[in-house]
Design a protein around this motif. Structure first.
Motif, PDB file in Angstrom:
ATOM      1  N   ALA A 160      -6.375  -8.672 -24.280  1.00 63.59           N
ATOM      2  CA  ALA A 160      -5.152  -8.163 -23.656  1.00 63.59           C
ATOM      3  C   ALA A 160      -5.098  -8.473 -22.162  1.00 63.59           C
ATOM      4  CB  ALA A 160      -5.045  -6.653 -23.888  1.00 63.59           C
ATOM      5  N   ASP A 161      -6.259  -8.431 -21.476  1.00 63.50           N
ATOM      6  CA  ASP A 161      -6.226  -8.709 -20.040  1.00 63.50           C
ATOM      7  C   ASP A 161      -5.898 -10.165 -19.754  1.00 63.50           C
ATOM      8  OD1 ASP A 161      -8.706  -9.397 -21.158  1.00 63.50           O
ATOM      9  OD2 ASP A 161      -9.734  -9.231 -19.232  1.00 63.50           O
ATOM     10  N   HIS A 162      -6.336 -11.083 -20.654  1.00 57.84           N
ATOM     11  CA  HIS A 162      -5.982 -12.495 -20.488  1.00 57.84           C
ATOM     12  C   HIS A 162      -4.478 -12.690 -20.685  1.00 57.84           C
ATOM     13  CE1 HIS A 162     -10.266 -14.256 -21.298  1.00 57.84           C
ATOM     14  NE2 HIS A 162     -10.272 -13.252 -20.453  1.00 57.84           N
ATOM     15  N   ILE A 163      -3.943 -12.050 -21.713  1.00 55.54           N
ATOM     16  CA  ILE A 163      -2.497 -12.163 -21.967  1.00 55.54           C
ATOM     17  C   ILE A 163      -1.711 -11.663 -20.763  1.00 55.54           C
ATOM     18  CG2 ILE A 163      -0.596 -11.309 -23.385  1.00 55.54           C
ATOM     19  CD1 ILE A 163      -2.559 -11.213 -25.749  1.00 55.54           C
ATOM     20  N   ALA A 164      -2.100 -10.506 -20.242  1.00 55.83           N
ATOM     21  CA  ALA A 164      -1.383  -9.931 -19.102  1.00 55.83           C
ATOM     22  C   ALA A 164      -1.444 -10.852 -17.893  1.00 55.83           C
ATOM     23  CB  ALA A 164      -1.983  -8.562 -18.765  1.00 55.83           C
ATOM     24  N   GLU A 165      -2.615 -11.435 -17.647  1.00 59.13           N
ATOM     25  CA  GLU A 165      -2.756 -12.338 -16.510  1.00 59.13           C
ATOM     26  C   GLU A 165      -1.891 -13.585 -16.674  1.00 59.13           C
ATOM     27  OE1 GLU A 165      -6.154 -15.171 -14.338  1.00 59.13           O
ATOM     28  OE2 GLU A 165      -6.679 -13.915 -16.056  1.00 59.13           O
ATOM     29  N   HIS A 166      -1.933 -14.204 -17.867  1.00 61.62           N
ATOM     30  CA  HIS A 166      -1.179 -15.424 -18.096  1.00 61.62           C
ATOM     31  C   HIS A 166       0.326 -15.174 -18.016  1.00 61.62           C
ATOM     32  CE1 HIS A 166      -5.019 -16.911 -18.945  1.00 61.62           C
ATOM     33  NE2 HIS A 166      -5.024 -16.891 -20.254  1.00 61.62           N
ATOM     34  N   ARG A 167       0.758 -14.033 -18.505  1.00 62.53           N
ATOM     35  CA  ARG A 167       2.196 -13.714 -18.423  1.00 62.53           C
ATOM     36  C   ARG A 167       2.603 -13.402 -16.987  1.00 62.53           C
ATOM     37  NH1 ARG A 167       5.139 -11.972 -23.246  1.00 62.53           N
ATOM     38  NH2 ARG A 167       3.931 -12.502 -25.099  1.00 62.53           N
ATOM     39  N   ALA A 168       1.762 -12.668 -16.271  1.00 64.07           N
ATOM     40  CA  ALA A 168       2.101 -12.310 -14.902  1.00 64.07           C
ATOM     41  C   ALA A 168       2.257 -13.551 -14.024  1.00 64.07           C
ATOM     42  CB  ALA A 168       1.031 -11.380 -14.334  1.00 64.07           C
ATOM     43  N   LYS A 169       1.479 -14.577 -14.312  1.00 65.41           N
ATOM     44  CA  LYS A 169       1.541 -15.812 -13.533  1.00 65.41           C
ATOM     45  C   LYS A 169       2.587 -16.789 -14.047  1.00 65.41           C
ATOM     46  CE  LYS A 169      -3.217 -15.552 -11.871  1.00 65.41           C
ATOM     47  NZ  LYS A 169      -4.572 -16.173 -11.839  1.00 65.41           N
ATOM     48  N   GLY A 170       3.295 -16.410 -15.107  1.00 68.64           N
ATOM     49  CA  GLY A 170       4.353 -17.265 -15.637  1.00 68.64           C
ATOM     50  C   GLY A 170       3.858 -18.398 -16.512  1.00 68.64           C
ATOM     51  N   TRP A 171       2.584 -18.366 -16.891  1.00 62.50           N
ATOM     52  CA  TRP A 171       2.027 -19.429 -17.713  1.00 62.50           C
ATOM     53  C   TRP A 171       2.384 -19.246 -19.179  1.00 62.50           C
ATOM     54  CZ3 TRP A 171      -3.529 -18.804 -15.309  1.00 62.50           C
ATOM     55  CH2 TRP A 171      -3.500 -19.247 -13.983  1.00 62.50           C
ATOM     56  N   TRP A 172       2.452 -18.022 -19.612  1.00 60.60           N
ATOM     57  CA  TRP A 172       2.842 -17.699 -20.986  1.00 60.60           C
ATOM     58  C   TRP A 172       4.127 -16.887 -20.965  1.00 60.60           C
ATOM     59  CZ3 TRP A 172      -2.111 -15.854 -24.080  1.00 60.60           C
ATOM     60  CH2 TRP A 172      -2.962 -16.958 -24.255  1.00 60.60           C
ATOM     61  N   GLY A 173       4.834 -16.897 -22.107  1.00 63.03           N
ATOM     62  CA  GLY A 173       6.083 -16.152 -22.184  1.00 63.03           C
ATOM     63  C   GLY A 173       6.222 -15.429 -23.506  1.00 63.03           C
ATOM     64  N   GLU A 174       7.455 -15.153 -23.878  1.00 63.35           N
ATOM     65  CA  GLU A 174       7.748 -14.394 -25.094  1.00 63.35           C
ATOM     66  C   GLU A 174       8.345 -15.269 -26.191  1.00 63.35           C
ATOM     67  OE1 GLU A 174      10.218 -11.129 -23.998  1.00 63.35           O
ATOM     68  OE2 GLU A 174       8.712 -10.188 -22.697  1.00 63.35           O
ATOM     69  N   THR A 175       8.559 -16.543 -25.921  1.00 63.78           N
ATOM     70  CA  THR A 175       9.221 -17.433 -26.876  1.00 63.78           C
ATOM     71  C   THR A 175       8.230 -17.966 -27.897  1.00 63.78           C
ATOM     72  OG1 THR A 175      10.812 -18.121 -25.192  1.00 63.78           O
ATOM     73  CG2 THR A 175      10.580 -19.547 -27.123  1.00 63.78           C
ATOM     74  N   THR A 176       8.581 -17.838 -29.186  1.00 62.29           N
ATOM     75  CA  THR A 176       7.769 -18.421 -30.257  1.00 62.29           C
ATOM     76  C   THR A 176       8.351 -19.777 -30.650  1.00 62.29           C
ATOM     77  OG1 THR A 176       9.054 -17.519 -32.095  1.00 62.29           O
ATOM     78  CG2 THR A 176       7.354 -16.083 -31.152  1.00 62.29           C
ATOM     79  N   MET A 177       7.611 -20.506 -31.446  1.00 58.15           N
ATOM     80  CA  MET A 177       8.113 -21.799 -31.903  1.00 58.15           C
ATOM     81  C   MET A 177       9.318 -21.632 -32.829  1.00 58.15           C
ATOM     82  SD  MET A 177       4.702 -24.211 -32.196  1.00 58.15           S
ATOM     83  CE  MET A 177       3.450 -22.987 -32.601  1.00 58.15           C
ATOM     84  N   VAL A 178       9.396 -20.517 -33.549  1.00 62.91           N
ATOM     85  CA  VAL A 178      10.574 -20.262 -34.391  1.00 62.91           C
ATOM     86  C   VAL A 178      11.785 -19.941 -33.519  1.00 62.91           C
ATOM     87  CG1 VAL A 178      11.555 -18.722 -36.128  1.00 62.91           C
ATOM     88  CG2 VAL A 178       9.234 -19.570 -36.395  1.00 62.91           C
ATOM     89  N   ASP A 179      11.582 -19.259 -32.400  1.00 60.71           N
ATOM     90  CA  ASP A 179      12.695 -19.034 -31.468  1.00 60.71           C
ATOM     91  C   ASP A 179      13.287 -20.361 -31.006  1.00 60.71           C
ATOM     92  OD1 ASP A 179      12.324 -16.267 -31.546  1.00 60.71           O
ATOM     93  OD2 ASP A 179      10.955 -16.284 -29.833  1.00 60.71           O
ATOM     94  N   LEU A 180      12.422 -21.344 -30.735  1.00 61.26           N
ATOM     95  CA  LEU A 180      12.909 -22.659 -30.329  1.00 61.26           C
ATOM     96  C   LEU A 180      13.685 -23.327 -31.450  1.00 61.26           C
ATOM     97  CD1 LEU A 180       9.750 -23.942 -28.409  1.00 61.26           C
ATOM     98  CD2 LEU A 180      11.896 -23.126 -27.409  1.00 61.26           C
ATOM     99  N   LEU A 181      13.177 -23.222 -32.678  1.00 59.20           N
ATOM    100  CA  LEU A 181      13.907 -23.763 -33.830  1.00 59.20           C
ATOM    101  C   LEU A 181      15.308 -23.163 -33.901  1.00 59.20           C
ATOM    102  CD1 LEU A 181      14.235 -25.114 -36.676  1.00 59.20           C
ATOM    103  CD2 LEU A 181      13.171 -23.036 -37.601  1.00 59.20           C
ATOM    104  N   ASP A 182      15.398 -21.844 -33.832  1.00 58.31           N
ATOM    105  CA  ASP A 182      16.699 -21.175 -33.956  1.00 58.31           C
ATOM    106  C   ASP A 182      17.646 -21.593 -32.831  1.00 58.31           C
ATOM    107  OD1 ASP A 182      15.802 -19.885 -36.223  1.00 58.31           O
ATOM    108  OD2 ASP A 182      15.242 -18.040 -35.167  1.00 58.31           O
ATOM    109  N   ARG A 183      17.090 -21.803 -31.650  1.00 60.66           N
ATOM    110  CA  ARG A 183      17.917 -22.238 -30.519  1.00 60.66           C
ATOM    111  C   ARG A 183      18.526 -23.608 -30.796  1.00 60.66           C
ATOM    112  NH1 ARG A 183      14.628 -22.753 -25.152  1.00 60.66           N
ATOM    113  NH2 ARG A 183      14.410 -20.523 -25.600  1.00 60.66           N
ATOM    114  N   HIS A 184      17.728 -24.535 -31.305  1.00 61.20           N
ATOM    115  CA  HIS A 184      18.243 -25.880 -31.559  1.00 61.20           C
ATOM    116  C   HIS A 184      19.224 -25.899 -32.716  1.00 61.20           C
ATOM    117  CE1 HIS A 184      15.411 -27.012 -28.598  1.00 61.20           C
ATOM    118  NE2 HIS A 184      14.344 -26.986 -29.370  1.00 61.20           N
ATOM    119  N   VAL A 185      18.996 -25.072 -33.721  1.00 59.13           N
ATOM    120  CA  VAL A 185      19.935 -24.977 -34.842  1.00 59.13           C
ATOM    121  C   VAL A 185      21.302 -24.534 -34.325  1.00 59.13           C
ATOM    122  CG1 VAL A 185      20.489 -23.704 -36.945  1.00 59.13           C
ATOM    123  CG2 VAL A 185      18.172 -24.577 -36.596  1.00 59.13           C
TER     124      VAL A 185
END
Length: 560
Positions: free
Chosen positions: A6-31
């Motif tokens: 959890a601390d790695h996730i929090a760090e990566h998100r805080a620095k903007g390296w990771w986000g909330e988008t999944t690969m299925v979210d990207l699929l739905d966006r392109h559809v």
């Protein structure tokens, strides 16, 4: 299932390296945003590979097919955190399998089509896979047959086969109510970008391949590097000849493709004539190819007659040293930059582009010293992929040029640990949390700004970009009735980087030959075809040090 602390996730998100988008979210966006654009194009030789005609899907069609397959999987009882084994060539159904599983939160464990019962039974046992998707016949081999005896609840096949449910028929029979039920299950599962998406397999010094789980975020950050290195814009057309079973294929042809919403033109198995025909038929923006293939094309320019270089600006390569002459030829003749990659399933991400390593002679063998203070690189992962060289014997950090050291890496591209293997994971990371890559580099360049790969600490063979465990093959060879002792090393090869070479000490009165040994490996031991012995050396005894360890460096020195 979230495996990253959890601390790695929090760090990566805080620095903007990771986000909330999944690969299925990207699929739905392109559809939604590009429904009529081409999304997937099968190889032209699909019928020869898997027994059906090639298909071509738009994003709208792809979205509908993913929904139908998700409904089939949901109806078979698969749910979030279950594991689905997928063994398919680069055809439409492979992308569908990934995306349908991701929609439900099902973890995909992809297997190379060359894997046989020996490797597949290990994967099923170690992951608890509930179902599998494969071809009835792939390249003439009965793939369903090798799964029937495994502890799987369901087998789905492209094409009809005894003991399997035909995938196309199952999808055709799906009702709107079943699609709605699968969608409701996916929503209830509350899948996040930190959930495990895949378990890929990599060989090291251990006898069995190791499972490498990666989340959506871990894949998408790797894809950002691919997109930037290839200078890919939204809607770009990608020609993919790499199997979508490990870092090279998945980061480019799945995660990278989804990031840009482009057209994925699949190719499998590698065939230069077919690939050149695809390059002429489809105006592509990016592709990848082994160094030996690029060398051949540079030496015989007529092979590229008719290829539209108006869009093709970059080609990725790696897994073996590049040629300075080849890099120069592609740029001088066609304006195409060759990108030099050095990666791994665990998250190694070195990349030499023309922006960061402009001199062709340097780009052929050097990589930017990313993660080291004092350097600013164009490569977008520069500020989030960290490296250090360490003397593997003393743990002393190496900061001066010319000394060999093991590459240690850290950051959001690096996986959290091997699948259900805490002891392996503990050995893989040092006391400060750096991953031990097993790759030896030295610092190079007039400003100490580059890394230069010099060899491997681990006892593995890299054949065409695929890792093969020497220990695994040695174990199989020692089970052969005519073999008294055996050692396996990589034999240098211009096309594949390395080939499998076995040094064998026969039992008294026996004379094993390569053909018989390979028949034993693939028949009785049921190992993958690409692990067969390609060079056999018979010896009266293996060279060993005073404590009995085989001196493989001496064996390698005899190979020319």
């Amino acid at each position: 299932m979230i495996l990253v602390p959890a601390d790695h996730i929090a760090e990566h998100r805080a620095k903007g390296w990771w986000g909330e988008t999944t690969m299925v979210d990207l699929l739905d966006r392109h559809v939604t945003e590009r429904p009529g654009d081409d999304a997937l194009i099968d190889p032209p030789n699909t019928r020869a590979i898997i027994g059906r005609d090639p298909r071509r899907l738009t994003w709208r069609q792809l979205g509908a097919e993913v929904d139908r397959l998700a409904a089939v999987l949901h109806g078979a009882g698969l749910a979030k955190d279950d594991v689905l084994l997928v063994q398919l060539p680069n055809v439409v159904e492979l992308s569908l399998a990934y995306l349908a599983a991701f929609r439900l939160g099902v973890i995909v464990t992809p297997a190379p089509v060359q894997y046989r019962e020996n490797e597949l039974s290990s994967i099923v046992r170690r992951t608890g896979a509930k179902a599998a998707i494969t071809g009835a016949v792939i390249g003439g081999h009965d793939h369903v047959g090798q799964l029937r005896g495994l502890a799987l609840d369901h087998i789905f096949s492209v094409g009809e086969a005894q003991g399997a449910q035909e995938l196309g028929a199952a999808m055709a029979g799906v009702t709107p109510a079943q699609i709605a039920a699968a969608r409701a299950a996916a929503s209830a599962a509350a899948i996040t970008a930190d959930d495990v998406a895949t378990i890929c397999w990599t060989s090291g010094t251990e006898a069995e391949p190791k499972g490498v789980p990666r989340s959506h975020n871990e894949w998408l950050i790797m894809a950002q590097g691919v997109v930037a290195a290839g200078r890919l814009s939204p809607g770009a057309r990608l020609l993919n000849p790499f199997p979508m079973v490990n870092m090279g294929g998945v980061s480019t042809a799945l995660a990278g493709w989804l990031l840009i919403g482009g057209t994925l033109i699949q190719h499998h198995p590698f065939d230069l004539g077919v690939m050149l025909a695809q390059m002429r038929e489809h105006a592509i923006d990016y592709t990848v190819a082994p160094p030996a293939v690029l060398n051949l094309l540079a030496q015989d320019p007529k092979l590229l007659d008719g290829v539209d270089f108006g869009r093709l600006r970059a080609i990725g390569s790696g897994s073996a040293p590049l040629s300075e002459a080849m890099i120069r030829a592609f740029f001088d003749r066609y304006g195409v930059e060759i990108v030099n990659y050095f990666g791994s399933n665990e998250g190694m991400s070195l990349c030499g582009t023309a922006d960061d390593v402009p001199a062709p002679g340097e780009r052929a063998s050097y990589f930017p010293r990313v993660g080291a203070p004092g350097f600013d690189w164009a490569y977008p992962l520069n500020d989030r992929f960290f490296t250090r060289l360490v003397d593997p014997d003393t743990e002393e950090e190496i900061t001066q040029p010319g000394r060999h050291g093991e590459m240690r890496i850290k950051g959001p591209t690096v996986f959290a640990g091997y699948w259900r293997a805490p002891e392996l994971t503990a050995r893989a990371f040092d006391a400060e949390g750096w991953f031990r890559t097993g790759d030896l580099f030295e610092i190079a360049g007039d400003q100490a700004q580059y890394f230069h790969f010099v060899g491997r600490l681990k006892d593995i063979i890299i054949r065409g970009g695929v890792n093969i465990s020497s220990e695994e093959i040695e174990g199989h060879l020692m089970a052969h009735p005519e073999v008294a002792d055996a050692a396996v090393v990589g034999s240098p090869d211009e096309r594949l980087g390395e080939r499998v070479c076995a040094f064998i000490v026969p039992r008294p009165g026996k004379t094993p030959d390569r053909e018989a040994i390979n028949a034993f490996l693939t028949g009785e031991r049921k190992v993958a075809v690409f692990k067969q012995i390609e060079r056999l050396e018979i010896m009266p005894a293996l060279p060993r040090n005073p404590v009995g360890k085989v001196l493989k460096r001496d064996l390698r020195a005899t190979l020319v």
